[in-house]
Design an enzyme around this catalytic site. Structure first.
Site, PDB file in Angstrom:
ATOM      1  N   LYS A   1      38.103  36.032  36.891  1.00  0.00           N
ATOM      2  CA  LYS A   1      38.943  37.222  36.748  1.00  0.00           C
ATOM      3  C   LYS A   1      40.387  36.737  36.719  1.00  0.00           C
ATOM      4  O   LYS A   1      41.007  36.515  37.767  1.00  0.00           O
ATOM      5  CB  LYS A   1      38.739  38.183  37.931  1.00  0.00           C
TER       6      LYS A   1
ATOM      7  N   ASP B   1      33.449  35.012  44.247  1.00  0.00           N
ATOM      8  CA  ASP B   1      34.441  35.871  43.603  1.00  0.00           C
ATOM      9  C   ASP B   1      35.633  36.011  44.542  1.00  0.00           C
ATOM     10  O   ASP B   1      36.647  35.349  44.357  1.00  0.00           O
ATOM     11  CB  ASP B   1      33.834  37.232  43.265  1.00  0.00           C
TER      12      ASP B   1
ATOM     13  N   LYS C   1      29.996  39.705  33.029  1.00  0.00           N
ATOM     14  CA  LYS C   1      29.773  41.021  33.623  1.00  0.00           C
ATOM     15  C   LYS C   1      30.510  42.084  32.815  1.00  0.00           C
ATOM     16  O   LYS C   1      31.704  41.949  32.565  1.00  0.00           O
ATOM     17  CB  LYS C   1      30.241  41.028  35.077  1.00  0.00           C
TER      18      LYS C   1
ATOM     19  N   ASP D   1      25.958  41.832  43.047  1.00  0.00           N
ATOM     20  CA  ASP D   1      27.294  41.581  43.571  1.00  0.00           C
ATOM     21  C   ASP D   1      27.340  42.267  44.929  1.00  0.00           C
ATOM     22  O   ASP D   1      27.410  43.494  45.015  1.00  0.00           O
ATOM     23  CB  ASP D   1      28.376  42.147  42.646  1.00  0.00           C
TER      24      ASP D   1
ATOM     25  N   GLU E   1      26.397  37.286  43.707  1.00  0.00           N
ATOM     26  CA  GLU E   1      27.847  37.118  43.822  1.00  0.00           C
ATOM     27  C   GLU E   1      28.326  37.659  45.164  1.00  0.00           C
ATOM     28  O   GLU E   1      27.840  38.689  45.638  1.00  0.00           O
ATOM     29  CB  GLU E   1      28.501  37.879  42.667  1.00  0.00           C
TER      30      GLU E   1
ATOM     31  N   SER F   1      37.087  47.033  38.013  1.00  0.00           N
ATOM     32  CA  SER F   1      36.654  48.433  37.997  1.00  0.00           C
ATOM     33  C   SER F   1      37.708  49.336  37.374  1.00  0.00           C
ATOM     34  O   SER F   1      37.391  50.314  36.703  1.00  0.00           O
ATOM     35  CB  SER F   1      36.340  48.898  39.422  1.00  0.00           C
TER      36      SER F   1
END
EC number: 4.2.1.11
Length: 430
Positions: free
Chosen positions: A341, A316, A392, A247, A290, A371
């Site tokens: 997401k 993303d 992920k 990423d 990513e 995160s």
């Protein structure tokens, strides 16, 4: 599926402030129905946040959590959203989400807060599953599950450290060479622990814990890090069964004025970064890359897809789980898939619409936590319920990340014959 009744009406919507795994305030919503079904939802937040994501409403009061409190968003749930959706049928997810979108009235959910709307949307989704007395992922799947996704582990984290800056954000391992999730997790944990020893031998000191709980990158050179990861894999006797992923989160180190990226301490062009990524895929087994480029560099992504045949190029920050952006990405052939997401777009319905489009147009969806995660992240239910190939999971360290792994193992154990998804047909380096 049972037929919705008046007992499925929402009778209570309440929100409060909680904290995420980084001790940052978050909105949590609890929805109750007339039948006694209960759903709880909380919005995670990311460290790398795209400019096109749903707006996270915070108080901005420096005397409370350094301005990060979310009491305004909580109040919007308790006063505005509760009034708007109380009495609605909990199974009408689309109608409820649309009601909240219209109530907000802004393109990025800025008035009520994307964190307020999203938390309420999850709570409704969970209450509907609870009304049926089944797991949310089974409610989503429409029946028993046959596979669980291959977990991808972020083991080394980029960022600014003493003496160097590693521009790439996450270096991941993908333990695909097994048919059970239990073994995949065991493989990853063994490699993660071995990697600590390998980094210690390389630097002469134990690695630091980075902000996303992987090891702090000991070098600004991605190849040094990938070599260390391969060494750990080899020493665990797992060569050929574990691949890599990246990423890059390149928007974080992109300079719009010069249109250049940071790489190994130097500024490079989009073309140079693409060529470097191509070289990495020729040297290492790479499942996906990513956010290789800036979130607005659509032409660059289009070039990358053509120039790098040995890995999947994922968006993303480029795609932010928005249907319109995915439609553009498909038309331009700018990505092979996207990172799913749901809080980026702000409601479950919008996230599932984005997934449905991607799935029907051969774009891979890779669910991911943020995160700043929470233990009961709905992303796990999406990962299992949608039967995606891989997801992920973060580093195998810290409570909410470990819970994600336990979630996969529990889900797999519930259904006889449930196996780890076979991602080998998707591997472009093989």
């Amino acid at each position: 599926m049972s037929t919705p009744t008046q007992n499925d009406a929402i009778v209570s919507v309440r929100a409060q402030q909680i904290i995420d795994c980084k001790c940052r305030p978050a909105v949590e919503v609890v929805v109750r129905t007339a039948s006694g079904a209960v759903g709880r939802g909380a919005a995670p937040t990311g460290t790398s946040v795209g400019m096109h994501e749903a707006y996270v409403l915070r108080d901005g009061d420096p005397s409370s959590y350094q301005g990060l409190s979310v009491h305004k968003a909580v109040r919007h749930v308790n006063e505005d959203i509760a009034q708007a959706i109380t009495g609605l049928n909990v199974f009408d997810q689309r109608g409820i989400d649309q009601r909240m979108i219209e109530l907000d009235g802004t393109p990025d959910k800025r008035r009520l807060g994307g964190n307020a709307i999203y938390s309420a949307s999850i709570a409704v989704f969970r209450a509907a599953a609870d009304a049926r007395r089944i797991p949310l992922y089974e409610h989503l799947a429409g029946g028993p599950i046959a596979t669980v996704p291959v977990p991808c582990f972020n083991v080394i984290n980029g960022g600014k450290y003493a003496g160097h800056t590693q521009a790439f954000n996450e270096f991941l391992i993908v333990p695909y060479g097994t048919d059970t999730v239990d073994h995949a997790v065991e493989m990853a944990v063994a490699i993660f622990h071995k990697l600590s020893e390998v980094i210690t031998a390389h630097t002469g000191k134990k690695p630091e814990v980075a902000s996303s709980y992987g090891y702090a990158a000991p070098s600004d050179d991605p190849e040094v890090l990938l070599d260390l990861m391969q060494r750990a894999i080899d020493q665990c006797g797992l060569s050929g069964r574990v691949a890599f992923a990246l990423d890059c989160a390149s928007s974080e180190f992109y300079d719009a004025a010069t249109r250049t990226y940071l790489l190994k301490g130097q500024r490079v062009s989009s073309a140079q970064l693409i060529d470097y990524a191509r070289q990495l895929t020729e040297k290492y087994p790479m499942v996906f890359i990513e956010d290789l480029l800036d979130e607005n560099d659509w032409d660059g992504y289009q070039t990358a897809v053509k120039a790098i045949p040995r890995t999947l190029i994922l968006g993303d920050d480029l795609t932010v789980t928005k249907l319109a952006f995915l439609e553009k990405a498909h038309t331009m052939k700018a990505v092979h898939g996207f990172v799913l997401k749901p809080n980026q777009v702000g409601t479950i319905t919008e996230a599932l619409d984005a997934y449905a489009f991607a799935n029907s147009h051969q774009l891979i969806a890779v669910p991911s936590g943020r995160s700043g995660g929470v233990v009961d992240d709905v992303v796990m239910d999406l990962s299992v319920g949608l039967q995606v190939p891989f997801q992920k999971n973060g580093a195998p360290r810290s409570g909410e990340r470990i819970e994600k792994l336990n979630f996969l193992m529990r889900a797999s154990a519930q259904y006889p014959g449930c196996r780890l998804h076979d991602i080998r047909p998707l591997l472009r380096f093989a």
